[in-house]
Design a protein around this motif. Sequence first.
Motif, PDB file in Angstrom:
ATOM      1  N   GLY A 187      31.554  43.912  60.435  1.00 28.71           N
ATOM      2  CA  GLY A 187      31.451  42.801  59.481  1.00 28.71           C
ATOM      3  C   GLY A 187      32.665  42.711  58.574  1.00 28.71           C
ATOM      4  N   TRP A 188      33.061  43.841  57.977  1.00 26.51           N
ATOM      5  CA  TRP A 188      34.230  43.805  57.090  1.00 26.51           C
ATOM      6  C   TRP A 188      35.511  43.560  57.885  1.00 26.51           C
ATOM      7  N   SER A 189      35.557  44.088  59.115  1.00 28.88           N
ATOM      8  CA  SER A 189      36.730  43.804  59.967  1.00 28.88           C
ATOM      9  C   SER A 189      36.825  42.314  60.232  1.00 28.88           C
ATOM     10  N   ASN A 215      37.431  34.902  56.863  1.00 35.92           N
ATOM     11  CA  ASN A 215      36.221  34.104  56.685  1.00 35.92           C
ATOM     12  C   ASN A 215      35.136  35.004  56.109  1.00 35.92           C
ATOM     13  N   LEU A 216      34.092  34.370  55.551  1.00 35.35           N
ATOM     14  CA  LEU A 216      32.878  35.130  55.267  1.00 35.35           C
ATOM     15  C   LEU A 216      32.066  35.209  56.555  1.00 35.35           C
ATOM     16  N   VAL A 217      31.178  36.186  56.645  1.00 31.41           N
ATOM     17  CA  VAL A 217      30.458  36.370  57.905  1.00 31.41           C
ATOM     18  C   VAL A 217      28.975  36.645  57.687  1.00 31.41           C
ATOM     19  N   LEU A 218      28.201  36.289  58.695  1.00 34.88           N
ATOM     20  CA  LEU A 218      26.832  36.794  58.847  1.00 34.88           C
ATOM     21  C   LEU A 218      26.722  37.347  60.262  1.00 34.88           C
ATOM     22  N   THR A 219      26.028  38.481  60.394  1.00 34.44           N
ATOM     23  CA  THR A 219      25.832  39.062  61.721  1.00 34.44           C
ATOM     24  C   THR A 219      24.848  38.214  62.508  1.00 34.44           C
ATOM     25  N   LEU A 253      28.067  50.625  62.285  1.00 33.00           N
ATOM     26  CA  LEU A 253      28.848  49.763  63.188  1.00 33.00           C
ATOM     27  C   LEU A 253      28.779  48.301  62.747  1.00 33.00           C
ATOM     28  N   ASP A 254      27.618  47.849  62.293  1.00 36.89           N
ATOM     29  CA  ASP A 254      27.477  46.484  61.777  1.00 36.89           C
ATOM     30  C   ASP A 254      28.422  46.279  60.587  1.00 36.89           C
ATOM     31  N   GLU A 255      28.405  47.244  59.708  1.00 34.52           N
ATOM     32  CA  GLU A 255      29.204  47.158  58.477  1.00 34.52           C
ATOM     33  C   GLU A 255      30.709  47.151  58.785  1.00 34.52           C
ATOM     34  N   GLU A 281      30.347  35.087  43.015  1.00 35.20           N
ATOM     35  CA  GLU A 281      30.599  36.132  44.027  1.00 35.20           C
ATOM     36  C   GLU A 281      31.522  35.618  45.126  1.00 35.20           C
ATOM     37  N   LEU A 282      31.244  34.387  45.562  1.00 33.82           N
ATOM     38  CA  LEU A 282      32.044  33.831  46.661  1.00 33.82           C
ATOM     39  C   LEU A 282      33.491  33.610  46.228  1.00 33.82           C
ATOM     40  N   ARG A 283      33.687  33.123  44.999  1.00 32.29           N
ATOM     41  CA  ARG A 283      35.053  32.897  44.499  1.00 32.29           C
ATOM     42  C   ARG A 283      35.810  34.222  44.373  1.00 32.29           C
ATOM     43  N   GLU A 284      35.080  35.264  43.984  1.00 31.52           N
ATOM     44  CA  GLU A 284      35.706  36.591  43.870  1.00 31.52           C
ATOM     45  C   GLU A 284      36.146  37.091  45.254  1.00 31.52           C
ATOM     46  N   LEU A 285      35.270  36.915  46.256  1.00 31.12           N
ATOM     47  CA  LEU A 285      35.641  37.296  47.625  1.00 31.12           C
ATOM     48  C   LEU A 285      36.833  36.473  48.111  1.00 31.12           C
ATOM     49  N   GLU A 286      36.811  35.188  47.790  1.00 32.50           N
ATOM     50  CA  GLU A 286      37.911  34.296  48.190  1.00 32.50           C
ATOM     51  C   GLU A 286      39.230  34.780  47.586  1.00 32.50           C
TER      52      GLU A 286
HETATM   53  C1  LIG Z   1      26.646  31.920  54.381  1.00 32.96           C
HETATM   54  C2  LIG Z   1      27.588  33.027  54.313  1.00 32.96           C
HETATM   55  C3  LIG Z   1      27.594  33.817  53.046  1.00 32.96           C
HETATM   56  C4  LIG Z   1      28.178  35.085  53.318  1.00 32.96           C
HETATM   57  C5  LIG Z   1      28.284  35.985  52.147  1.00 32.96           C
HETATM   58  C6  LIG Z   1      28.784  37.231  52.738  1.00 32.96           C
HETATM   59  C7  LIG Z   1      29.256  38.247  51.804  1.00 32.96           C
HETATM   60  C8  LIG Z   1      29.675  39.359  52.719  1.00 32.96           C
HETATM   61  C9  LIG Z   1      29.999  40.613  52.043  1.00 32.96           C
HETATM   62  C10 LIG Z   1      29.936  41.714  52.787  1.00 32.96           C
HETATM   63  C11 LIG Z   1      29.384  41.718  54.182  1.00 32.96           C
HETATM   64  C12 LIG Z   1      30.207  42.574  55.101  1.00 32.96           C
HETATM   65  C13 LIG Z   1      29.403  43.501  55.898  1.00 32.96           C
HETATM   66  C14 LIG Z   1      28.643  42.765  56.939  1.00 32.96           C
HETATM   67  C15 LIG Z   1      27.709  43.670  57.667  1.00 32.96           C
HETATM   68  C16 LIG Z   1      26.285  43.347  57.387  1.00 32.96           C
HETATM   69  C17 LIG Z   1      26.051  41.894  57.594  1.00 32.96           C
HETATM   70  C18 LIG Z   1      24.628  41.528  57.600  1.00 32.96           C
HETATM   71  O1  LIG Z   1      23.765  42.352  57.605  1.00 32.96           O
HETATM   72  S1  LIG Z   1      24.257  39.878  57.608  1.00 32.96           S
HETATM   73  C19 LIG Z   1      22.489  39.906  57.588  1.00 32.96           C
HETATM   74  C20 LIG Z   1      21.934  39.777  58.958  1.00 32.96           C
HETATM   75  N1  LIG Z   1      22.231  38.482  59.520  1.00 32.96           N
HETATM   76  C21 LIG Z   1      21.599  37.365  59.076  1.00 32.96           C
HETATM   77  O2  LIG Z   1      20.791  37.375  58.184  1.00 32.96           O
HETATM   78  C22 LIG Z   1      21.939  36.075  59.794  1.00 32.96           C
HETATM   79  C23 LIG Z   1      20.694  35.258  60.014  1.00 32.96           C
HETATM   80  N2  LIG Z   1      20.981  34.143  60.890  1.00 32.96           N
HETATM   81  C24 LIG Z   1      21.328  32.928  60.433  1.00 32.96           C
HETATM   82  O3  LIG Z   1      21.382  32.681  59.238  1.00 32.96           O
HETATM   83  C25 LIG Z   1      21.609  31.899  61.491  1.00 32.96           C
HETATM   84  O4  LIG Z   1      21.186  32.368  62.742  1.00 32.96           O
HETATM   85  C26 LIG Z   1      23.117  31.526  61.579  1.00 32.96           C
HETATM   86  C27 LIG Z   1      23.598  30.821  60.324  1.00 32.96           C
HETATM   87  C28 LIG Z   1      24.002  32.761  61.841  1.00 32.96           C
HETATM   88  C29 LIG Z   1      23.309  30.560  62.743  1.00 32.96           C
HETATM   89  O5  LIG Z   1      22.371  29.584  62.575  1.00 32.96           O
HETATM   90  P1  LIG Z   1      21.958  28.596  63.734  1.00 32.96           P
HETATM   91  O6  LIG Z   1      22.237  29.158  65.076  1.00 32.96           O
HETATM   92  O7  LIG Z   1      20.581  28.155  63.411  1.00 32.96           O
HETATM   93  O8  LIG Z   1      22.997  27.457  63.551  1.00 32.96           O
HETATM   94  P2  LIG Z   1      22.796  25.953  63.671  1.00 32.96           P
HETATM   95  O9  LIG Z   1      21.402  25.558  64.030  1.00 32.96           O
HETATM   96  O10 LIG Z   1      23.919  25.534  64.545  1.00 32.96           O
HETATM   97  O11 LIG Z   1      23.098  25.502  62.168  1.00 32.96           O
HETATM   98  C30 LIG Z   1      22.150  25.442  61.130  1.00 32.96           C
HETATM   99  C31 LIG Z   1      22.901  24.881  59.927  1.00 32.96           C
HETATM  100  O12 LIG Z   1      23.873  25.819  59.447  1.00 32.96           O
HETATM  101  C32 LIG Z   1      25.208  25.294  59.586  1.00 32.96           C
HETATM  102  N3  LIG Z   1      26.052  26.343  60.118  1.00 32.96           N
HETATM  103  C33 LIG Z   1      25.733  27.258  61.037  1.00 32.96           C
HETATM  104  N4  LIG Z   1      26.730  28.065  61.284  1.00 32.96           N
HETATM  105  C34 LIG Z   1      27.739  27.655  60.489  1.00 32.96           C
HETATM  106  C35 LIG Z   1      29.070  28.124  60.273  1.00 32.96           C
HETATM  107  N5  LIG Z   1      29.544  29.201  60.910  1.00 32.96           N
HETATM  108  N6  LIG Z   1      29.834  27.455  59.378  1.00 32.96           N
HETATM  109  C36 LIG Z   1      29.361  26.396  58.702  1.00 32.96           C
HETATM  110  N7  LIG Z   1      28.089  25.934  58.847  1.00 32.96           N
HETATM  111  C37 LIG Z   1      27.322  26.549  59.724  1.00 32.96           C
HETATM  112  C38 LIG Z   1      25.083  24.149  60.582  1.00 32.96           C
HETATM  113  O13 LIG Z   1      26.078  23.193  60.395  1.00 32.96           O
HETATM  114  C39 LIG Z   1      23.703  23.625  60.280  1.00 32.96           C
HETATM  115  O14 LIG Z   1      23.776  22.825  59.134  1.00 32.96           O
HETATM  116  P3  LIG Z   1      23.030  21.396  59.088  1.00 32.96           P
HETATM  117  O15 LIG Z   1      21.567  21.670  59.192  1.00 32.96           O
HETATM  118  O16 LIG Z   1      23.593  20.646  60.269  1.00 32.96           O
HETATM  119  O17 LIG Z   1      23.466  20.821  57.745  1.00 32.96           O
END
Ligand SMILES: CCCCCCCC/C=C\CCCCCCCC(=O)SCCNC(=O)CCNC(=O)[C@H](O)C(C)(C)COP(=O)(O)OP(=O)(O)OC[C@H]1O[C@@H](n2cnc3c(N)ncnc32)[C@H](O)[C@@H]1OP(=O)(O)O
Length: 165
Positions: A71-73, A80-84, A66-68, A155-160
């Motif tokens: 996430g891709w949805s 956008n790119l996402v983190l859960t 369900l996470d996956e 990797e990010l440019r490829e996703l973009e």
């Molecule tokens: C960076 C993205 C790269 C993505 C690459 C993805 C490739 C995807 C490919 C395929 C995936 C598809 C499948 C998905 C399914 C599985 C997904 C997973 O399993 S994900 C793993 C489990 N999840 C985590 O590991 C999250 C861990 N949590 C966190 O990292 C944080 O809680 C977060 C970022 C989600 C929120 O952090 P806060 O609540 O502490 O946010 P605040 O304190 O407001 O911000 C901290 C800093 O981060 C920036 N920030 C936060 N959120 C931002 C946003 N949405 N956009 C831009 N900046 C952001 C802020 O501006 C701030 O920066 P300043 O310190 O001021 O420079």
Amino acid sequence: MDQPKPYRELPTRLSHGCFGCGSENPHGLRMIFHTDEKSVFSEIVIPDHMVGWKNFAHGGILSTILDEIMGWSAIYLTKNLVLTKSIAVDFLRPVPVGTTLRAEGRISKVRSDREVAMEGFLLNSNGIVHARGKGVFALFKIDAAMKFGIADEKELRELERVFNL
Ligand SMILES: CCCCCCCC/C=C\CCCCCCCC(=O)SCCNC(=O)CCNC(=O)[C@H](O)C(C)(C)COP(=O)(O)OP(=O)(O)OC[C@H]1O[C@@H](n2cnc3c(N)ncnc32)[C@H](O)[C@@H]1OP(=O)(O)O
């Protein structure tokens, strides 16, 4: 004349070792995804080694699926790119391993340009829902993801490129 396909495969076979979607992870789910532009879905058979009790799939595996799918949805539908950030799962009926299932994800609510609420469903081949998920995903533009430093620029440019992010 051939009719156009009602849905198409998402270009998620980019790499890699992801437990959910990585084509090179021999222990993973190797999910592939299709879209009809409103939702993203995946047909999946949970392998025997992901069993929990008896022949029923482990709840952690169902949560991963369900996470996956959510996430891709979220990536495809919001561009956008996402983190859960969080997920919650309701296990409604046991899911036998080795049967064909359909996972489906869609947007519940775009909360801001940084956050989306998603929902996901896991259905059997008769369309009965066996598990339901709700998830909150952080949305990242490419430049923000770059600053975050958890994926390399190539990797990010490829996703973009492949997802028109
Ligand atoms: C960076 C993205 C790269 C993505 C690459 C993805 C490739 C995807 C490919 C395929 C995936 C598809 C499948 C998905 C399914 C599985 C997904 C997973 O399993 S994900 C793993 C489990 N999840 C985590 O590991 C999250 C861990 N949590 C966190 O990292 C944080 O809680 C977060 C970022 C989600 C929120 O952090 P806060 O609540 O502490 O946010 P605040 O304190 O407001 O911000 C901290 C800093 O981060 C920036 N920030 C936060 N959120 C931002 C946003 N949405 N956009 C831009 N900046 C952001 C802020 O501006 C701030 O920066 P300043 O310190 O001021 O420079």
